[in-house]
Scaffold this active site. Structure first.
Site, PDB file in Angstrom:
ATOM      1  N   LYS A  64       0.800  -1.231   0.000  1.00  0.00           N
ATOM      2  CA  LYS A  64       0.000   0.000   0.000  1.00  0.00           C
ATOM      3  C   LYS A  64       0.833   1.282   0.000  1.00  0.00           C
ATOM      4  CE  LYS A  64      -4.231  -1.799   0.374  1.00  0.00           C
ATOM      5  NZ  LYS A  64      -5.217  -1.604  -0.719  1.00  0.00           N
ATOM      6  N   GLU A 112      -9.618   6.558   3.510  1.00  0.00           N
ATOM      7  CA  GLU A 112     -10.486   5.617   4.198  1.00  0.00           C
ATOM      8  C   GLU A 112      -9.720   4.313   4.318  1.00  0.00           C
ATOM      9  OE1 GLU A 112     -10.171   3.470   0.948  1.00  0.00           O
ATOM     10  OE2 GLU A 112     -10.608   5.594   0.762  1.00  0.00           O
ATOM     11  N   SER A 161       1.558  -9.856  -0.722  1.00  0.00           N
ATOM     12  CA  SER A 161       1.162  -8.445  -0.662  1.00  0.00           C
ATOM     13  C   SER A 161       1.403  -7.774   0.683  1.00  0.00           C
ATOM     14  CB  SER A 161      -0.312  -8.304  -1.040  1.00  0.00           C
ATOM     15  OG  SER A 161      -1.103  -9.084  -0.158  1.00  0.00           O
TER      16      SER A 161
END
Lengths: 395, 270
Positions: free
Chosen positions: A91, A113, A381
Site C-alpha cells: 500500500k 479511508e 502483498s
C-alpha cells in the site's frame, strides 16, 4: 495483444467512468491533469523512485521458495516480497505517489479511508513523512477488529474518525470520505487506497503499483534467465496489489494470471466477498464495476476473514480482465485462507497477511497442473502481524 | 411528443414569477410505506408546487445524515422500485402535481434502464434527477429517458465552470438544479448558504439561459428560501422537511405539524 486501457474517458470496456456528483467533476479533471503532467515529468519520477528506494525499501526481494516448491514437487515458486515494504504491505507505494501529487497540487489536507488499516497506516506514514494533516475514516467495527493499526495511525499523528453509519466497515468509511471530499474540495486531497473509485484513480493507483510487476520481470530475468513466468498469483479485494503485478504482463499472453478473491464462508452463502464470482455489474463509489448487490440494487455487506478483502466492489480494470478472461478469478474460503497462512509460515518462515493467504491457498489447486520446468510467482502483498489476533482465534 | 405535455414544463410555463416555485424532496417509504401518498397529496393542498420523490439507496454518498437516515428506514421497511412507482400511480389517481424521481443510478440500472424509463413514464413520473450521473455518463440513460418523454435534470455546483454550466444547460431538460453549497445535502446553520451563494447565483444567471433554475441544498426556512432564491425560479427543500417529519412522527397529528411547516416554508406564515 496490444493493451492500452483505460480510454481517455476512464473506461476499461464497459467498466470504469466517473459516476460522481457534479461537485467532484472539476476536482477530478484537475487531478487528472496534474497526474498526467507529474507522471510524465522526469523530476517527479526521480523523486518518487528515490522515495521508493530509500524510504519504502525497494526493490523488494523476489524470494525463491524452495521448501514450498518441494512441498508440491512441481513448478518453481517465487514470492514477490511486498511484505518487506516499509509499513508491511504494498500500500505504501501508492500512498507515497499520491502524497507527492497532493504536494504538487498544493493540497495540504489529506483524507483517506481504510478497512483493515493497511492503507490508513500507509497514508498516515506518508503524511507524517511530509508533515501534512491527515484524517482517516474507518468503520467503527473495523476499528475494533484492527486496534493495532488504529494505534499506529494515531502515533503517526493522524486523526482516525470512526464511522458509525451503515455497516460500520470499509464501504461506509468510503461513503464518509467522499462526503468529506465533496464538502472540502478546495484544499483536500483524497488518497484512495485501491484501484477503485472514479477515473483517474484506478489508472493512477495501478501505475503507482506497477513497480511490483516491473521489478518482478527484471528480477526473474536475473534469477531464471527469462522475464516471463508461467503463472502469476495475487489476492484481490479492491485489487491494487494484483493489478500492480499483473499489469506489466498483460500483453504477454503466455502468462496465466490468477486473482484470488475472498469467498468468506463460501461464494454461494451470504457471508462472502467474492465479487467477480457471484456479483453483477453496477455503480458504487464512482465507477461501473462488478458489485455484490441485491435485486433492488442495494449494496450487500461483504464478509471475509480478512478485513482487507471484505469490500462489495472491485476495481473496474479487474472487471474488464475478468470479462475478457485475460485473468482467472477464483474464490477462496476463510478456511482455505487459514490453511494458506499455516503453509507459508511453516514452509518458508513467512507469516503472510490474511489477504495474501488467499493467494497461497490457491496453490493447492494450481500446483498439480504445473510441471517442473515452469515458474509461479505469488505476490506476497503484506505481512501477517496485523492479523495475529484473528489468526490465533481461528487456528 | 409526450414532452410538450410534461407537468414540469407546464409548471414553469404557468409560473408568472409572483411567488417562488417550491419543490420538496421526500424519501419514498419514509416515515412508513403507507404515508408517502398522503404526504404528497397533503403537500399539494398546502402550497407545494413540485415533488422530488427520493429512491432510497444503501450508499447515498452525496447525502448528509438526515437523508441517509430516512433512506435506511425506508429500505428496512421494504421499499422497492416497484413500490415507488406504485406510489406515483396512486398519487396520479387524484393529483397532477409534477413528480420527479431522484436517486442514485445503481438501483435504476439494476431495474434495467429501459424497463425503468418505460415503467416510470407509465406511472406518471415527470423527470429524473440522478446525482451520480454527470453529463459525461448520461449515455447510460439518455436515450431510454428521451424515448419515454422523461426529462433528465442535471445539477450545477458552485465550482462548476462557466463553460460547463452552459453545457449542462444544453443537456438539461425541465430545469437546472443549482446546488447552492459544496457539500452533501442537509440543512445548514445561519448564513452559511447565503454567504457563499451570491457569486454563484450571478454566474448561474449568466450561463443557464435555456432552462428554469431551481436552487437547493441547505435551505431550511422561508427566510432562507426568499433570500437565496431571490433571482431564481424557485427553491428545493429536503433535509429540513425530513427532520420535521422525524421530530413529530408517529405522534398523533404529526402530519398536521408537517403541513404547517410546509405552509410556513412557502408563505412565511401558516
Amino acid at each position: 495483444m496490444k493493451y492500452d486501457l483505460p480510454t481517455k474517458e476512464g473506461y476499461y470496456g464497459e467498466f470504469g467512468g466517473k459516476f460522481v456528483p457534479e461537485i467532484l467533476i472539476p476536482v477530478l479533471e484537475e487531478l487528472e491533469e496534474a497526474y498526467e503532467q507529474a507522471w510524465n515529468d522526469v523530476s517527479f519520477q526521480k523523486e518518487y523512485r528515490q522515495l521508493l528506494n530509500e524510504y519504502v525499501g525497494r526493490p523488494t526481494k523476489l524470494t525463491y521458495a524452495n521448501r514450498l516448491t518441494d512441498h508440491y514437487g512441481k513448478a518453481k515458486i517465487y514470492l514477490k516480497r511486498e511484505d518487506l515494504c516499509h509499513t508491511g504491505a504494498h500500500k505504501i507505494n501508492n500512498a507515497i505517489g499520491q502524497i507527492l501529487l497532493a504536494q504538487r497540487m498544493g493540497k495540504n489536507r489529506i483524507i483517506a479511508e481504510t478497512g483493515a488499516g493497511q492503507h490508513g497506516v500507509a497514508t498516515a506514514t506518508a503524511c507524517a513523512k511530509f508533515g501534512v494533516d491527515c484524517i482517516v475514516y474507518m468503520g467503527a467495527e473495523d476499528m475494533e477488529r484492527q486496534k493495532l493499526n488504529v494505534e499506529r495511525m494515531r502515533l503517526l499523528g493522524t486523526e482516525v474518525r470512526p464511522v458509525t453509519s451503515g455497516s460500520q466497515t470499509l464501504k461506509d468509511a468510503t461513503n464518509e470520505a467522499i462526503r468529506d471530499w465533496v464538502t472540502n474540495v478546495e484544499d483536500t486531497f483524497y488518497i484512495i487506497g485501491s484501484v477503485v473509485g472514479p477515473h483517474p484513480y484506478p489508472k493512477m493507483v495501478r501505475n503507482f503499483h506497477r513497480v511490483i510487476g516491473d521489478e518482478t520481470r527484471s528480477q526473474l530475468a536475473e534469477a531464471e534467465g527469462r522475464e516471463i513466468p508461467d503463472y502469476l498469483l495475487a489476492c484481490v479485494g479492491g485489487g491494487s496489489n494484483a493489478i500492480g503485478i499483473f499489469y506489466p504482463f498483460i500483453e504477454d499472453e503466455s502468462v496465466q494470471m490468477y486473482g484470488l478473491e475472498a469467498a468468506g464462508l463460501g461464494a454461494n452463502t451470504d457471508q462472502t466477498a467474492a465479487t467477480l464470482t457471484i456479483g453483477q455489474p453496477g455503480v458504487l463509489h464512482g465507477s461501473m464495476s462488478y458489485l455484490l448487490h441485491n435485486s433492488e440494487g442495494q449494496i450487500q455487506l461483504a464478509h471475509s476473514i480478512s478485513a482487507g478483502l471484505d469490500y462489495p466492489g472491485i476495481g473496474p480494470e479487474h472487471s474488464y480482465l475478468h470479462k475478457t478472461k485475460r485473468v482467472n478469478y477464483k474464490a477462496i474460503t476463510d478456511g482455505q485462507a487459514m490453511e494458506g497462512v499455516k503453509l507459508l509460515s511453516e514452509t518458508e518462515g513467512i507469516i503472510p497477511a490474511l489477504e495474501t493467504a488467499h493467494a497461497v491457498a490457491y496453490l493447492d489447486e494450481l500446483m498439480p497442473k504445473t510441471s517442473k520446468d515452469e515458474i509461479v510467482v505469488l505476490n506476497c502483498s503484506g505481512r501477517g502481524d496485523k492479523d495475529m489476533t484473528t489468526i490465533s482465534k481461528n487456528l | 411528443m409526450i414532452q410538450t405535455e410534461n407537468r414540469v414544463t407546464q409548471l414553469f410555463e404557468r409560473h408568472d414569477g409572483s411567488e417562488k416555485i417550491m419543490s420538496l424532496f421526500l424519501t419514498a417509504g419514509y416515515p412508513d410505506l403507507e404515508a408517502t401518498v398522503d404526504l404528497i397529496l397533503g403537500f399539494e393542498e398546502n402550497g407545494v408546487d413540485m415533488v422530488e420523490l427520493g429512491m432510497p439507496f444503501s450508499d447515498p454518498l452525496a447525502d448528509g445524515p438526515t437523508i441517509q437516515y430516512s433512506s435506511n428506514v425506508a429500505i428496512e421497511q421494504g421499499i422497492t422500485m416497484k413500490k415507488i412507482l406504485h406510489i406515483v400511480e396512486q398519487v396520479r389517481e387524484k393529483s397532477q402535481i409534477p413528480i420527479i424521481l431522484m436517486g442514485y443510478i445503481n438501483p435504476v440500472l439494476r431495474y434495467g434502464a429501459k424497463a425503468f424509463c418505460e415503467d416510470a413514464a407509465e406511472a406518471g413520473v415527470d423527470g429524473l434527477i440522478i446525482p451520480d450521473i454527470p453529463i459525461e455518463e448520461s449515455g447510460i440513460l439518455k436515450e431510454e429517458a428521451a424515448n419515454n418523454g422523461l426529462p433528465i435534470i442535471y445539477l450545477v455546483a458552485p465550482n462548476t465552470s462557466d463553460k460547463r454550466m452552459r453545457k449542462i444547460d444544453e443537456e438539461s431538460q425541465g430545469f437546472v438544479y443549482c446546488v447552492s453549497v459544496t457539500g452533501v445535502t442537509g440543512a445548514r446553520e445561519g448564513d452559511e448558504v447565503a454567504k457563499s451563494v451570491e457569486r454563484f447565483i450571478n454566474r448561474v444567471q449568466k450561463n443557464v439561459t435555456r432552462n428554469p433554475k431551481m436552487v437547493g441544498f441547505g435551505i431550511k426556512s422561508y427566510e432562507d428560501a426568499q433570500r437565496i432564491a431571490a433571482d431564481m425560479d424557485g427553491f428545493i427543500v429536503g433535509s429540513a422537511l425530513i427532520d420535521t417529519i422525524r421530530s413529530h412522527y408517529p405522534e398523533k397529528g404529526w402530519k398536521d405539524e408537517v403541513f404547517a411547516f410546509v405552509r410556513r416554508l412557502k408563505y412565511g406564515k401558516e
